[in-house]
Design a protein around this motif. Sequence first.
Motif, PDB file in Angstrom:
ATOM      1  N   GLN A   1       5.723   2.148  37.487  1.00 25.05           N
ATOM      2  CA  GLN A   1       5.796   2.103  36.027  1.00 25.05           C
ATOM      3  C   GLN A   1       6.756   3.166  35.523  1.00 25.05           C
ATOM      4  OE1 GLN A   1       2.090   2.409  33.882  1.00 25.05           O
ATOM      5  NE2 GLN A   1       3.066   2.033  31.906  1.00 25.05           N
ATOM      6  N   ILE A   2       7.693   2.747  34.683  1.00 27.74           N
ATOM      7  CA  ILE A   2       8.702   3.664  34.155  1.00 27.74           C
ATOM      8  C   ILE A   2       8.596   3.861  32.656  1.00 27.74           C
ATOM      9  CG2 ILE A   2      10.343   3.192  36.029  1.00 27.74           C
ATOM     10  CD1 ILE A   2      11.858   1.356  34.040  1.00 27.74           C
ATOM     11  N   ALA A   3       7.780   3.057  31.969  1.00 33.67           N
ATOM     12  CA  ALA A   3       7.684   3.170  30.512  1.00 33.67           C
ATOM     13  C   ALA A   3       6.375   2.567  30.040  1.00 33.67           C
ATOM     14  CB  ALA A   3       8.867   2.482  29.828  1.00 33.67           C
ATOM     15  N   GLY A   4       5.936   3.018  28.859  1.00 33.97           N
ATOM     16  CA  GLY A   4       4.752   2.476  28.208  1.00 33.97           C
ATOM     17  C   GLY A   4       5.069   2.110  26.776  1.00 33.97           C
ATOM     18  N   ASP A   5       4.068   2.224  25.899  1.00 31.06           N
ATOM     19  CA  ASP A   5       4.231   1.840  24.497  1.00 31.06           C
ATOM     20  C   ASP A   5       5.458   2.475  23.853  1.00 31.06           C
ATOM     21  OD1 ASP A   5       1.867   0.425  24.597  1.00 31.06           O
ATOM     22  OD2 ASP A   5       0.685   1.938  23.559  1.00 31.06           O
ATOM     23  N   GLY A   6       5.593   3.788  24.045  1.00 25.93           N
ATOM     24  CA  GLY A   6       6.613   4.547  23.336  1.00 25.93           C
ATOM     25  C   GLY A   6       7.859   4.835  24.138  1.00 25.93           C
ATOM     26  N   GLY A   7       8.178   3.973  25.085  1.00 19.15           N
ATOM     27  CA  GLY A   7       9.404   4.146  25.845  1.00 19.15           C
ATOM     28  C   GLY A   7       9.187   4.845  27.171  1.00 19.15           C
ATOM     29  N   ALA A   8      10.248   5.421  27.687  1.00 19.16           N
ATOM     30  CA  ALA A   8      10.301   5.884  29.068  1.00 19.16           C
ATOM     31  C   ALA A   8       9.358   7.042  29.344  1.00 19.16           C
ATOM     32  CB  ALA A   8      11.722   6.299  29.418  1.00 19.16           C
ATOM     33  N   PHE A   9       8.826   7.065  30.565  1.00 12.73           N
ATOM     34  CA  PHE A   9       8.141   8.220  31.104  1.00 12.73           C
ATOM     35  C   PHE A   9       9.187   9.244  31.558  1.00 12.73           C
ATOM     36  CE2 PHE A   9       4.338   5.486  32.743  1.00 12.73           C
ATOM     37  CZ  PHE A   9       3.920   5.297  31.441  1.00 12.73           C
ATOM     38  N   SER A  10       8.723  10.449  31.816  1.00 11.28           N
ATOM     39  CA  SER A  10       9.634  11.454  32.385  1.00 11.28           C
ATOM     40  C   SER A  10       9.853  11.208  33.868  1.00 11.28           C
ATOM     41  CB  SER A  10       9.088  12.863  32.154  1.00 11.28           C
ATOM     42  OG  SER A  10       7.788  12.991  32.704  1.00 11.28           O
ATOM     43  N   GLN A  11       8.851  10.626  34.535  1.00 12.97           N
ATOM     44  CA  GLN A  11       8.947  10.295  35.959  1.00 12.97           C
ATOM     45  C   GLN A  11       8.254   8.963  36.206  1.00 12.97           C
ATOM     46  OE1 GLN A  11       6.874  13.736  37.499  1.00 12.97           O
ATOM     47  NE2 GLN A  11       8.795  14.781  38.009  1.00 12.97           N
ATOM     48  N   PRO A  12       8.708   8.205  37.211  1.00 10.55           N
ATOM     49  CA  PRO A  12       8.002   6.961  37.539  1.00 10.55           C
ATOM     50  C   PRO A  12       6.602   7.261  38.073  1.00 10.55           C
ATOM     51  CG  PRO A  12      10.188   7.033  38.557  1.00 10.55           C
ATOM     52  CD  PRO A  12       9.900   8.412  38.045  1.00 10.55           C
ATOM     53  N   LEU A  13       5.671   6.335  37.806  1.00  9.82           N
ATOM     54  CA  LEU A  13       4.306   6.448  38.302  1.00  9.82           C
ATOM     55  C   LEU A  13       3.988   5.226  39.150  1.00  9.82           C
ATOM     56  CD1 LEU A  13       2.395   7.701  35.117  1.00  9.82           C
ATOM     57  CD2 LEU A  13       3.205   9.064  37.048  1.00  9.82           C
TER      58      LEU A  13
END
Length: 479
Positions: free
Chosen positions: A260-272
Amino acid sequence: MGIKRREFLGLTALGATGALLWQGRNLLRSRNSSPLAAPIPEIYRSEGGSLEINLEARYEDVILGGEPTRNMMTYNGQIPGPRLEVQPGDRLIIHFKNSLDQPTNLHFHGLHLSPEGNQDNVFLHIEPGETFHYELEIHPQQRAGTYWYHPHHHGFVAEQLFQGLAGLIVVRGDLDELPEIRAAQEEFFVLQDFNRDRPPQGMMDSHMNLMAGREGNLITVNGLFHPEIAVTKDLLRLRLLNASPSRFYRLQLYGQKLMQIAGDGGAFSQPLERDELLLTPGQRAEVLIKTQDLPKTPIHLLNLPYQRAQMGMMGQQYNNATVAIADFTPSAQTFAPVQIPAQLIPVESLPEPSRTRRFTLNHGMVPGQGMAFLINGEAYRDQPQTTVRLNDVEDWEIVNTGTMDHPFHVHVNGFQVVSRNGVPEENIAWADTVLVRVGETVKIRIAFRDFSGKTVYHCHILDHEDLGMMGQLEILPAS
């Protein structure tokens, strides 16, 4: 693995026969029995800093899940509606016409917009036959990501979404420019469920179904019944939206990891890395799939069981079967290994709050209304229940003392999840909807920036919203 062997019995045969378990009826259906394809939704992209479109909410006979379906609610005759693609700083003009027989409006879910006038104003009453001109100024600091539009006229929201009214808004930006992601195969999945046995147009479901939150017996992906996606590149970027009014999607790509690279509000800082991905109503996510790891035979995207209410609540036990909702079929070519970026887009933590508020979610009896869903002991009323100041930062503790899980959504400003039951959240990310399970306390941190005015917060099981689980939020100018 999220799926146990006994839950998979029978699904192994699906890969050979192309059959699909149709949830709700527990029927095996041949994919060849649904030869009709839904039309591909229109895509509109901004040019030169602006996008101007006509959008009509109207009844239409459509191909839904491969079968002709009469009198569905559509945007421009399509389910899902047109996909709109913009960039930060763009101007989006929508000439909207309501050709339904009931009032409606538009909510631009997740976008940081003014809640007043002709922007993200959910208090608008656009009556049948009326037109309204939305003029949205996409904020220059709007994070790139997957957003969406849907109706938000209180009392009609769940019904209108359940009959088809939803469409994607994509904000392009920094995440799209990372070389590995720019080169990936991009697919959009709008997840919706519908009731094949729905009552005649305009009739509502039974009160018990509404209390539980309605779910349909047909799950579609972009209006399609169990589509097959041809995989042609070394990396697959899958962008997902839960556009169902009540259904939770607990997704698993059988035997594979999801990054996972992004959620509701756009990109994460790191992939999960995820074994499975839970999307509650209204939530979005982006995942990457290394195609080198996929077998050369079709692989199922599964929706796993999820119990969102305590046993026996409202007499409903939804989402209790494992269902294949789409297939990914790699091409015959050899895919190269791809290195997923270790760092994505920085997410800065919000500063310490100036105050903490507490919101308790439950249900109970309301005089003159009957059973309703409540926030802090009261059902929605057309006046502010919560007043904040522009530029303030607050912590909100959302406490679920009821018997059903509730996804909690805030308009206008995104937030960051701070903790669950006192345990700090490891991954700081931007969200606009958060799941609060039965017995759980979730603390979110929210900054009220840029826009004053009145808006709302509510449960995104939309029957619960319509039945009272919503509060009016007034953002006052800075003192």
